[in-house]
Design a protein around this motif. Structure first.
Motif, short mmCIF file in Angstrom:
data_model
loop_
_atom_site.label_atom_id
_atom_site.label_comp_id
_atom_site.label_asym_id
_atom_site.label_seq_id
_atom_site.Cartn_x
_atom_site.Cartn_y
_atom_site.Cartn_z
N ASP A 15 -8.58 -2.38 -39.88
CA ASP A 15 -9.15 -3.37 -38.97
C ASP A 15 -8.18 -4.52 -38.67
O ASP A 15 -8.46 -5.34 -37.79
N THR A 41 -12.33 0.66 -37.21
CA THR A 41 -13.51 0.74 -38.08
C THR A 41 -13.61 2.15 -38.63
O THR A 41 -13.00 3.09 -38.10
N ALA A 43 -16.25 4.06 -38.40
CA ALA A 43 -16.91 4.88 -37.38
C ALA A 43 -15.91 5.35 -36.33
O ALA A 43 -15.92 6.51 -35.90
N GLU A 44 -15.02 4.45 -35.93
CA GLU A 44 -13.99 4.82 -34.97
C GLU A 44 -13.00 5.82 -35.57
O GLU A 44 -12.52 6.73 -34.88
N PRO A 64 -15.05 -3.07 -41.56
CA PRO A 64 -16.41 -3.44 -41.16
C PRO A 64 -17.22 -2.23 -40.68
O PRO A 64 -16.65 -1.19 -40.34
N GLN A 65 -18.53 -2.39 -40.66
CA GLN A 65 -19.49 -1.39 -40.19
C GLN A 65 -19.54 -0.18 -41.13
O GLN A 65 -20.50 0.00 -41.85
N VAL A 66 -18.50 0.63 -41.12
CA VAL A 66 -18.42 1.79 -42.02
C VAL A 66 -17.12 1.66 -42.80
O VAL A 66 -16.04 1.62 -42.21
N ASP A 67 -17.21 1.58 -44.13
CA ASP A 67 -15.98 1.38 -44.91
C ASP A 67 -15.21 2.70 -45.06
O ASP A 67 -15.66 3.76 -44.64
#
Length: 224
Positions: A15, A41, A43-44, A64-67
């Motif tokens: 990130d 991220t 997810a990305e 962030p969001q999904v580690d």
């Protein structure tokens, strides 16, 4: 007429833009390495990896969001032929790192690592004939694996292996490469490779890192 080998295709997931830029610059300077995608991220990272199908993913363990741990699990479960994943972390003795290895990562790399260490790590994990930073993996196992181990689990793992395969797994867990195992056991390199493949198949894991994690997790090998 000779042809150049196809470069290893790499996705960098972090990130922090400066970190991604530095990693990409180092890797792209090598003729046998190519960064084909980036992610910010977890997810990305999953989306980019499924789309581009790289050989290696450098995965920041904390995003962030999904580690990175969850992203590693998702990539390995979502793809028939997933890439090898190296988690990138600030701290070596970190439960997040061990959890990432348990989730299926093939190794880890510290963010303070030098350029040569980064390049060597990518090539070694792609080759998968030795463990990346074996002493650090053993230290993590000593800190986090012992509490989970039971004698019954160790016996069940041992029962799956022949005597020679068990011996090979112990040497893998000690950090020896295929070449070093061959020298220790007075075997040919091809024979050791066959034994290692047998260990992976019988344990239901995809690389030697996961075999070593299983050996420590079950108590088949003591962290001490």
């Amino acid at each position: 007429m000779t042809t150049e080998a196809t470069p290893l295709r790499i996705v960098v997931a972090d990130d922090e833009r400066m970190v991604r830029t530095a990693l990409c610059s180092i890797l792209n300077a090598e003729p046998d390495l190519e960064v084909v995608g980036e992610a910010t991220t977890g997810a990305e990272a999953l989306s980019v990896t499924r789309s581009l199908r790289p050989d290696i993913v450098l995965m920041d363990v904390r995003m962030p969001q999904v580690d990175g741990i969850r992203a590693t699990e998702q990539i390995l479960s979502a793809m028939d032929e997933p890439p090898r994943i190296i988690v990138v972390t600030t701290f070596e003795n970190d439960s997040y790192v061990y959890d990432a290895l348990r989730a299926g990562a093939s190794g880890f790399l510290l963010k303070r690592a030098g350029a040569d260490e980064l390049i060597d790590a990518v090539r070694l994990v792609a080759r998968s004939d030795s463990l990346l930073f074996p002493s650090a993996v053993r230290s993590l196992a000593a800190a986090y694996a012992g509490e989970r181990a039971t004698r019954a689990e160790a016996d069940r793992l041992r029962a799956r292996l022949s005597d020679r395969e068990a011996e090979v797994l112990r040497l893998m867990a000690a950090g020896l490469s295929n070449a070093e195992i061959a020298e220790r056991l007075f075997l040919g390199a091809a024979t050791v490779k066959t034994y290692v493949a047998g260990v992976l198949a019988k344990l239901g894991v995809r690389d030697r890192t996961q075999a070593v994690v299983a050996a420590y997790e079950t108590g088949f090998v003591s962290p001490s």
